[in-house]
Scaffold this active site. Structure first.
Site: not given
Length: 492
Positions: A342-344, A492
């Site tokens: 989800w963050h990257g 993000f």
């Protein structure tokens, strides 16, 4: 005439999207517009629908100033989700129809997120396997898409599960999804917590207004003073991996550990404060995470809105801790893996999530042994040191530009470490060290100290509040960089 033309030109520039300078909470443009927004908002508070229309319009404008044409994507997402939520809750709708509506919503929201955020990542990996001539797609990631997508997903699931009723109008849902304080970087807002507040249309009390101001000032100190200043040295370390001594690199790693906390928690403080001044309560997002003595405690304190979202919509549906010990560890690992992705869209983020998942599993498995050791001061100190070392080293994979750079930075600490650099570093980076010490001390102080400080600020005379505000603004001016630094979590 020239002066009048210049005024209109400047106003027009303020109202149009600038890709090189998206609107941030820490920018003068936002606060100038917010000072115009609040009096109008105050006048409309007793006129429910006019207030809703005004806030939705300002929220969409705020997103336009942050992400340009992608405001159309936000509008389309909100319309599709609202229509599908009404179909899910329609009396007499069969279970099959309701499930199809949920699937359609998830495919739409997650499909858009996957396209913009992960298309090039997956294509790059396919290219690496087949050896084709890969040309990346020309994609720009819409600001905050991960945050409002998670809100959209939780809303649809909650409507399907019967936890919340769908909003009567699209405007109310658009208010929830696009609420500008939390739109681009959280906290992630839950429908069952926020939707009742819209209908309640409650005025902020005098105490809440001053508490909101306190949180805004605290957020500005964290972001615009501490995070942006210490980032200048941290950037030198990460832009030239392996180019500095082990001690200097270690200081950069510790510096980024503090920077990302001040940057993100500072944004959350400002978002919560702005919402509180408007009469809305957003959930607490940080609770001194660097006090944690284990990873489980860290994730109860860090980005609380995300960790609880992952728990409720991924970990528990996977089975949580109800399927036995081995399955619990696997569910923890899978949840954090998804959290990392989800963050990257890069393997370094996958690795970061996987390591946190593995760390949580190790901590759970070690609880029987840790329970027998006891809870003495040396044990707590050792637990804290191990936890913070683990967390800080993994933050390297957040900041470094690539997987290879991450390992270069980490290995530099062990390859060329010498305490001889300490005196020269202290002399050259005295203010940097002072600001770092401020963060450490703030975590060492008991929670009741900050509660008392907030209560004192709320009770203090207006002249004291004004003086504090002036001092903070002056510090921002003295320590500011050439341009306003974007919030880390914007990516993000």
């Amino acid at each position: 005439m020239t002066a009048i033309a210049d005024i209109f030109h400047n106003i027009g520039r303020m109202l149009t999207y600038d890709p090189s300078g998206p609107m941030l909470f820490s920018s003068g443009t936002f606060w100038a517009l917010f000072l115009v927004f609040m009096p109008v908002y105050g006048m409309l508070r007793r006129r429910f629908w006019q207030m809703v229309v005004f806030v939705v319009a300002f929220s969409f404008f705020f997103y336009y100033k942050s992400s340009g044409i992608f405001v159309c994507l936000l509008g389309a997402t909100s319309a599709v989700d609202w229509l599908l939520s009404k179909a899910i809750a329609r009396p007499g709708a069969s279970r099959r129809v309701r499930r199809l509506c949920v699937a359609a919503s998830l495919l739409t929201s997650l499909g858009i997120l996957a396209y913009f955020k992960y298309a090039n990542f997956f294509l790059w990996n396919i290219n690496a396997m087949v050896g084709s001539n890969f040309q990346p797609l020309d994609l720009v990631l819409p600001v905050g898409i991960s945050f409002y997508t998670f809100q959209s997903v939780s809303y649809i699931i909650d409507v399907y599960k019967g936890r919340v009723a769908p909003t009567a109008t699209w405007l109310e849902y658009a208010f929830f999804l696009s609420f500008f304080p939390a739109l681009v970087a959280g906290p992630i807002v839950r429908a069952d917590y926020f939707l009742p507040q819209i209908r309640e249309n409650r005025h902020a009390t005098r105490s809440e207004v001053y508490t909101g101001l306190w949180l805004i000032i605290l957020g500005v100190v964290k972001k615009a003073i501490i995070a942006d200043y210490i980032a200048q040295y941290n950037d030198l370390i990460f832009q030239t991996p392996g180019g500095y001594s082990g001690f200097e690199t270690l200081m950069g790693i510790i510096g980024y550990t503090m920077q990302i906390y001040c940057d993100f928690s500072g944004y959350s403080d400002m978002a919560i404060g702005i919402a509180l001044i408007m009469g809305f309560k957003l959930a607490k997002n940080f609770d001194f995470p660097y006090k944690a003595q284990n990873l489980t405690d860290f994730w109860r304190r860090w980005h609380i809105s995300l960790s609880t979202w992952l728990r409720d919509y991924i970990y528990i549906p996977l089975g949580g801790n109800r399927k036995g010990t081995a399955r619990t560890y696997l569910n923890n690992f899978a949840t954090m893996l998804i959290g990392g992705l989800w963050h990257g869209a890069a393997w370094k983020f996958v690795f970061w999530g996987a390591m946190h998942g593995a760390g949580l599993a190790v901590h759970k498995a070690s609880k029987p042994v840790l329970g027998r050791i006891g809870d003495s001061w040396p044990v707590r100190a050792a637990s804290w040191l191990v936890t913070m070392t683990f967390v800080a080293l993994l933050w390297v994979f957040f900041r470094a530009d690539s997987w290879a750079d991450s390992w270069t930075v980490v290995s530099s600490v062990f390859r060329d470490f010498s305490a001889a650099y300490i005196p020269a570093f202290a002399a050259a980076r005295s203010l940097w060290l002072i600001l770092m010490l401020v963060i450490v001390v703030s975590h060492c102080l008991p929670t009741r100290f900050w509660e008392s400080a907030q209560a004192w600020f709320v009770r203090s005379p207006w002249i004291v509040k004004l003086l504090i505000f002036i001092v903070v603004v002056q510090l921002v001016i003295e320590l500011r960089t050439e341009s306003v630094s974007p919030f880390i979590y914007f990516q993000f």
